[in-house]
Design a protein around this motif. Structure first.
Motif, short mmCIF file in Angstrom:
data_model
loop_
_atom_site.label_atom_id
_atom_site.label_comp_id
_atom_site.label_asym_id
_atom_site.label_seq_id
_atom_site.Cartn_x
_atom_site.Cartn_y
_atom_site.Cartn_z
N SER A 700 -2.57 -1.32 12.14
CA SER A 700 -2.75 -0.09 11.37
C SER A 700 -3.42 -0.48 10.07
O SER A 700 -3.12 -1.53 9.49
N VAL A 701 -4.33 0.37 9.60
CA VAL A 701 -5.14 0.03 8.42
C VAL A 701 -4.76 0.93 7.26
O VAL A 701 -4.70 2.16 7.39
N TRP A 702 -4.53 0.30 6.11
CA TRP A 702 -4.16 1.02 4.87
C TRP A 702 -5.10 0.58 3.76
O TRP A 702 -5.36 -0.62 3.58
N ARG A 703 -5.63 1.54 3.02
CA ARG A 703 -6.43 1.27 1.82
C ARG A 703 -5.90 2.14 0.70
O ARG A 703 -5.37 3.24 0.96
N PRO A 704 -6.08 1.76 -0.54
CA PRO A 704 -5.62 2.62 -1.64
C PRO A 704 -6.23 4.01 -1.62
O PRO A 704 -5.60 4.98 -2.04
N ASP A 705 -7.47 4.11 -1.11
CA ASP A 705 -8.12 5.41 -1.05
C ASP A 705 -8.02 6.06 0.32
O ASP A 705 -8.56 7.13 0.55
N PHE A 706 -7.35 5.41 1.28
CA PHE A 706 -7.05 6.01 2.56
C PHE A 706 -5.71 5.46 3.04
O PHE A 706 -5.64 4.35 3.60
N ARG A 707 -4.67 6.23 2.84
CA ARG A 707 -3.31 5.74 3.05
C ARG A 707 -2.76 6.29 4.36
O ARG A 707 -2.40 7.46 4.45
N CYS A 708 -2.73 5.45 5.37
CA CYS A 708 -2.13 5.89 6.62
C CYS A 708 -0.65 6.18 6.36
O CYS A 708 0.03 5.42 5.66
N PRO A 709 -0.13 7.27 6.87
CA PRO A 709 1.24 7.68 6.51
C PRO A 709 2.33 6.89 7.20
O PRO A 709 3.47 6.83 6.73
N THR A 710 2.00 6.27 8.35
CA THR A 710 3.00 5.52 9.11
C THR A 710 2.38 4.24 9.64
O THR A 710 1.16 4.09 9.69
N LEU A 711 3.25 3.36 10.04
CA LEU A 711 2.85 2.12 10.71
C LEU A 711 3.10 2.32 12.19
O LEU A 711 4.24 2.52 12.62
N ARG A 712 2.02 2.33 12.98
CA ARG A 712 2.18 2.60 14.41
C ARG A 712 2.98 1.48 15.07
O ARG A 712 2.78 0.30 14.81
N ALA A 713 3.89 1.88 15.94
CA ALA A 713 4.74 0.91 16.64
C ALA A 713 3.88 -0.07 17.42
O ALA A 713 2.88 0.30 18.04
N GLY A 714 4.24 -1.33 17.35
CA GLY A 714 3.53 -2.36 18.08
C GLY A 714 2.32 -2.91 17.37
O GLY A 714 1.60 -3.73 17.94
N THR A 715 2.06 -2.46 16.13
CA THR A 715 0.90 -2.95 15.39
C THR A 715 1.35 -3.70 14.15
O THR A 715 2.45 -3.51 13.65
N VAL A 716 0.44 -4.54 13.67
CA VAL A 716 0.64 -5.14 12.35
C VAL A 716 -0.05 -4.23 11.34
O VAL A 716 -0.88 -3.38 11.69
N LEU A 717 0.31 -4.41 10.08
CA LEU A 717 -0.30 -3.62 9.01
C LEU A 717 -1.39 -4.45 8.34
O LEU A 717 -1.12 -5.56 7.86
N ARG A 718 -2.62 -3.93 8.33
CA ARG A 718 -3.70 -4.57 7.59
C ARG A 718 -3.94 -3.78 6.31
O ARG A 718 -4.26 -2.59 6.37
N VAL A 719 -3.76 -4.45 5.18
CA VAL A 719 -3.99 -3.82 3.88
C VAL A 719 -5.36 -4.26 3.38
O VAL A 719 -5.62 -5.46 3.23
N ASP A 720 -6.24 -3.31 3.14
CA ASP A 720 -7.59 -3.57 2.65
C ASP A 720 -7.69 -3.15 1.20
O ASP A 720 -7.45 -1.98 0.87
N LEU A 721 -8.03 -4.10 0.33
CA LEU A 721 -8.14 -3.84 -1.10
C LEU A 721 -9.56 -4.12 -1.58
O LEU A 721 -10.29 -4.91 -0.97
N PRO A 722 -9.98 -3.48 -2.66
CA PRO A 722 -11.36 -3.67 -3.13
C PRO A 722 -11.60 -5.01 -3.81
O PRO A 722 -12.75 -5.37 -4.06
N ALA A 723 -10.54 -5.73 -4.17
CA ALA A 723 -10.70 -7.00 -4.87
C ALA A 723 -9.58 -7.95 -4.46
O ALA A 723 -8.56 -7.55 -3.87
N ALA A 724 -9.76 -9.22 -4.78
CA ALA A 724 -8.78 -10.23 -4.41
C ALA A 724 -7.42 -9.92 -5.03
O ALA A 724 -7.31 -9.45 -6.17
N ALA A 725 -6.35 -10.17 -4.26
CA ALA A 725 -5.00 -9.90 -4.72
C ALA A 725 -4.02 -10.68 -3.85
O ALA A 725 -4.41 -11.31 -2.85
#
Length: 783
Positions: A700-725
Motif C-alpha cells: 500500500s502506498v502513502w504520501r503526505p499529499d496522498f494519504r491512503c486511509p487503510t493498510l490493505r491486508a497482506g501488503t506492506v506499507l510503502r511511505v513515499d516522501l519528497p526528501a530524505a528522512a
C-alpha cells in the motif's frame, strides 16, 4: 487614397465550426491549411496549423430586379472529393431561387503558401449576373486590428491585408472589374452589393479594425482562378499569389493529387466497402489525421481546425481547438499506427520528447511550439505518451535500438505519475479533480508499460517501483469508484456501477458540474455515470465478464444511451452541460450536453473485447453514419427535435467542433481492431497481470499529499516522501518502535517500507535529514 468609413467595424467573430472539408498540400513548401463550410472557403491557417488567418472567403451574386444572393446563406451546398484519399474538393452551390450554380475546385499550391480556387458561375435563369469575392481576414488568430487596402504587385491588381506581422494577397487570373475594402458591418463589400448590386463606392484603405476585402470578377462560363497568398510582407504574399496564377490550376492539381495518392498508397489497405455517398470513410479519416500536422513542428497535430460554436461568439477565443492536447495527440498516434503510418507516429513520439516539461508531465494543451495555453493538469496526458511508445514498439514502428533515446521521456513521465497520482487535477473532460475511472485506466496501464520499458533499459529498480505503484492503485479502484445502492442503481436494476469520477475525499463526496446553469452545480459523485468507466476494460484492468462491469454497462445505457436513426450514441455523463442550450443557441459556458460519436466508437471496442463482434461492426457503421455530408466526424450530434433556424437536425452534427481528430483516430483504430478481431491498442501488460495472473498488490502506498486511509491486508506499507528522512514506526502503539531510513529512488521520491507482520495497525512519523520531526503521527489500520 480614400479611407473607408465605419472604423473599427462590428465586433469580429469566427465562422462555423461545422466543416465539410479540410485540406493541405503534402509539401514543406506549402505551409497553409484550408477549411470548407457552407459551400465556401472559411478558416485558413498560416504559417502554422495553429494560427488562423482568415475567417472566410465566399461569393456574392447580384442581378437584374435587385437580385442579391450570398452563396453560403442562399444556396444548397454539395461537396465532393476529386479523388478518394485526396483532400481536394469540388463544391457545387445551387441558388435556392434557381438563378445560378457556382462550381468551385479548391486545393492549396504544393509549391507555395497559396490557396487556389477555380470558380465558375453558371446562370440558370433570370438574366445576366455579377460575381463578387468577399474575404474576411483574421490575421493572426483575430479579426480586430487588421488593415486592408487596394494595390498592385508588378502591375497586377490585387487586394491586400496585414495584421500582427502576417500579410495576405488575393489575386484573380482575369483581373478585377472593381475592388474595394471596408469595415465589416459598415462599409464592406457585402453592405454595398446587397444594397446597390455593385461596388458603388470603392474604398482604397481600411486601417486597424475588423475589415473585409471585396472584388468583382468576370462571371463567364470559362471560370476564373483565384489565388489567396500569404507571407510575412504584402509583397511576399503577392509574389506567391502571382506565381501560382502563372503556374496554373492543372499543374497544382496534378502535384497535389500525386503527393496524396503516394502517401495513401503506403498505408494498410483497410478499406472495407464501396465508398459511402461518394466517400471512403477509411481514407477520409487517414486524411484528417495527416492534414492536422504542421511540417514546421513534425509530429505536432492539433485537435481540430475549428472553433466550436465559432460563428456565434467573438474572436477572443484565440485557441479554439487548433491547439495540441497531449491526450488527443496520443489517441491520434494510435490511429496513425493503426493505419500503418509508422513514420508519422514516430514523429509524434519525437514531438512529445521535445515538448515534455522538466518535471516529466505535459501541459493540458499547448501551441505547436510547446507553449502552454491552459494551465490544468491531467494525469492521462502524461501516461498516454508511454502507451504510444509501447504500442509503437509492439507493432514495429520503433525498434529495440531506438528505445534508449525515448527511455528518459518514459522514466520522467512515469516518475511524475508516481509523485502525483492517482488523483488527477482534471479528468479527460477537463472539468473535475479526483479518481477518474478513465484516467486510472490510462495511468495504471501506462505505469506497467513503463515498467516493461524499464526492464529493457536495464533499470530493474525503476521497473519494480512502477509495478508496485500500479498494483497498489489498481487494488483500490473499487474502493474509489464503485457506487452501490443508489437510486440510479435501483432504476437500472443493478447493485451498483463504476462512477465517472469521485473526489479526492472519496466516493461519498460531491463533484462540481461546471457547465450547467439551471441547478446546483455540485452533485454526489455516486450519482454521475459515464462511459468513461469502459476504460477499465479498454485498458485491461477489468474483464467485460466482470459482474461489476456488466452492471456498469446497464447503468450507462439506462442513463446515457440514445437511439438515433443511424444507431445508438451516448452522452459523456448525466447532468452534462457542454453543448447547445435547449433552444438550440450556442454553448456559452453553459448548456446541455449532447451525444458524442467518439463514444460510439469506444463502445464498439468494448463490445469487441467482450466477444460481440457483430455488434462492434454495427456500431462502426453507426459511427460512420453520424458524419457530415463531407464524411467528417463531429464532436457532438444533435439529439433533440429539429431546429432549422439553428441548422440543427436530429442525428446530424451540432455546432461543436468538426472534424474532431481524436474521433477519426478512434474510427481508424476500430477498423483495424475489427480487421484483426481484437482491440488494437489494448495494453497486454494489464491483461496479463490483472486478468490472467490476478497479481495482488504487494504494498500500500502513502504520501503526505496522498494519504491512503487503510493498510490493505497482506501488503506492506510503502511511505513515499519528497526528501530524505528516517521513518520511526510501531506495530503496538509506540510501546516498541523501529527506525528505517528512506531510499532515494531517483524518481523524486524517497521511500521506506513498513511490514505490519499481521498487526491490526501501524503508526509512524519521520525525522528529516536536518533533524526536524514531521510533527504528526500517522496511524493506518489494516483492512
Amino acid at each position: 487614397m480614400t479611407d473607408a468609413p465605419g472604423h473599427p467595424g462590428i465586433a469580429p467573430r469566427w465562422t462555423s465550426s461545422a466543416k465539410s472539408g479540410v485540406g493541405t498540400a503534402l509539401s514543406p513548401l506549402s505551409r497553409v491549411w484550408f477549411t470548407l463550410s457552407h459551400g465556401i472557403l472559411n478558416e485558413v491557417y498560416y504559417p502554422r496549423v495553429d494560427q488562423a488567418c482568415v475567417r472566410d472567403l465566399g461569393f456574392l451574386v447580384s442581378g437584374p430586379d435587385g437580385f442579391f444572393s450570398e452563396e453560403k446563406r442562399d444556396a444548397q451546398h454539395r461537396v465532393e472529393r476529386v479523388a478518394h484519399g485526396v483532400p481536394a474538393f469540388r463544391l457545387l452551390n445551387t441558388c435556392n431561387e434557381g438563378r445560378y450554380l457556382i462550381e468551385k475546385r479548391v486545393l492549396s499550391d504544393p509549391k507555395r503558401e497559396v490557396v487556389l480556387q477555380h470558380v465558375r458561375l453558371q446562370t440558370l435563369s433570370g438574366g445576366p449576373l455579377r460575381l463578387f469575392a468577399l474575404l474576411s481576414p483574421h490575421l493572426v488568430n483575430g479579426g480586430a486590428h487588421n488593415t486592408a487596402w487596394v494595390g498592385d504587385y508588378k502591375g497586377v491588381p490585387m487586394l491586400f491585408a496585414e495584421g500582427d506581422g502576417t500579410s495576405l494577397a488575393l489575386a484573380a487570373d482575369g483581373g478585377w472589374l472593381a475592388r474595394s475594402v471596408g469595415f465589416v458591418g459598415h462599409s464592406d463589400g457585402w453592405q454595398q452589393v446587397s444594397r446597390d448590386g455593385h461596388l458603388a463606392q470603392c474604398w482604397d484603405r481600411a486601417a486597424d479594425g475588423n475589415v473585409a476585402l471585396c472584388g468583382e470578377i468576370a462571371a463567364d462560363e470559362a471560370g476564373v482562378l483565384l489565388a489567396l497568398g500569404f507571407g510575412r510582407t504584402w509583397s511576399e504574399a503577392a509574389y506567391r499569389a502571382r506565381a501560382s496564377l502563372q503556374d496554373g490550376f492543372p499543374a497544382a492539381t496534378d502535384a497535389y493529387t500525386a503527393a496524396w495518392r503516394h502517401w495513401q498508397s503506403g498505408l494498410l489497405p483497410l478499406d472495407r466497402h464501396e465508398p459511402r455517398h461518394g466517400h471512403n470513410p477509411y481514407r477520409i479519416s487517414t486524411n484528417i489525421l495527416r492534414v492536422h500536422e504542421s511540417p514546421g513542428f513534425p509530429g505536432g497535430l492539433i485537435a481540430s481546425m475549428s472553433i466550436p460554436w465559432g460563428a456565434t461568439k467573438g474572436d477572443d477565443d484565440l485557441g479554439g481547438y487548433h491547439l495540441v492536447w497531449p491526450r488527443d495527440l496520443g489517441e491520434t498516434a494510435g490511429g496513425l499506427l493503426a493505419c500503418g503510418a509508422n513514420a508519422e507516429a514516430r514523429r509524434v513520439l519525437d514531438y512529445l520528447r521535445t515538448t515534455q516539461e522538466a518535471d516529466g508531465c505535459w501541459p493540458q494543451n499547448t501551441w505547436l511550439d510547446g507553449l502552454p495555453y491552459w494551465s490544468g493538469v491531467q494525469l492521462d496526458e502524461t501516461a498516454f505518451p508511454i502507451l504510444v511508445l509501447d504500442l509503437a514498439r509492439r507493432h514495429g514502428a520503433v525498434g529495440e535500438g531506438d528505445l534508449p533515446a525515448y527511455w528518459p521521456m518514459v522514466r520522467d513521465a512515469a516518475a511524475y505519475l508516481c509523485r502525483n497520482g492517482p488523483v488527477t487535477g482534471q479528468d479527460r473532460w477537463e472539468e473535475d479533480s479526483g479518481f477518474s475511472t478513465f484516467t486510472l485506466g490510462v495511468v495504471i496501464s501506462g505505469l506497467l508499460a513503463a515498467a516493461d520499458l524499464a526492464d529493457i533499459a536495464g533499470a530493474g529498480a525503476d521497473a519494480a517501483f512502477f509495478r508496485d505503484t500500479a498494483d497498489a492503485w489498481e487494488a483500490r479502484i473499487d474502493e474509489w469508484a464503485w457506487a452501490a445502492g443508489t437510486s440510479i442503481a435501483r432504476d437500472a436494476g443493478v447493485d451498483g456501477y463504476y462512477v465517472r469520477i469521485s473526489p479526492p475525499d472519496g466516493i461519498g463526496g460531491r463533484i462540481n458540474i461546471k457547465n450547467r446553469p439551471d441547478w446546483d452545480s455540485w452533485a454526489p459523485a455516486a450519482e454521475v455515470v459515464s462511459p468513461d468507466a469502459l476504460a477499465l476494460v479498454r485498458f485491461g484492468l477489468r474483464a467485460p465478464s466482470d459482474p461489476r462491469m456488466a452492471a456498469t454497462v446497464r447503468a450507462i445505457d439506462h442513463l446515457l444511451r440514445v437511439e438515433l436513426p443511424a444507431g445508438p450514441c451516448w452522452y459523456r455523463y448525466n447532468h452534462d452541460g457542454y453543448g447547445e442550450h435547449e433552444d438550440g443557441s450556442a454553448f456559452n459556458g453553459t448548456g446541455t450536453g449532447r451525444l458524442w460519436p467518439l463514444l460510439t466508437g469506444e463502445r464498439a471496442h468494448y463490445e469487441l473485447i467482450a466477444g460481440n463482434r457483430a455488434e462492434a461492426h454495427r456500431l462502426l457503421e453507426t459511427m460512420e453514419a453520424l458524419t457530415s455530408p463531407g464524411g467528417l466526424i463531429p464532436e457532438q450530434i444533435w439529439d433533440a427535435d429539429d431546429i432549422p433556424a439553428q441548422e440543427l437536425v436530429r442525428g446530424a452534427p451540432s455546432g461543436s467542433a468538426m472534424p474532431l481528430v481524436w474521433a477519426h483516430a478512434e474510427h481508424l483504430k476500430l477498423i483495424r481492431s475489427l480487421s484483426e478481431g481484437a482491440a488494437f491498442d489494448l495494453p497486454p501488460q494489464t491483461v496479463a497481470r490483472y486478468l490472467d495472473a490476478r497479481t495482488p498488490a504487494r504494498c500500500s502506498v502513502w504520501r503526505p499529499d496522498f494519504r491512503c486511509p487503510t493498510l490493505r491486508a497482506g501488503t506492506v506499507l510503502r511511505v513515499d516522501l519528497p526528501a530524505a528522512a528516517t521513518l520511526r514506526w510501531s506495530r503496538d502503539g509506540w510501546h516498541t518502535w523501529q527506525e528505517t531510513p528512506t531510499r532515494d529512488t531517483g524518481l523524486g521520491l524517497h521511500s521506506a517500507e513498513i511490514d505490519p507482520a499481521g498487526a491490526a495497525s501501524v503508526v509512524f512519523t519521520w525525522r528529516r535529514a536536518d533533524g526536524a520531526w514531521a510533527g504528526e503521527d500517522v496511524t493506518l489500520r489494516t483492512g
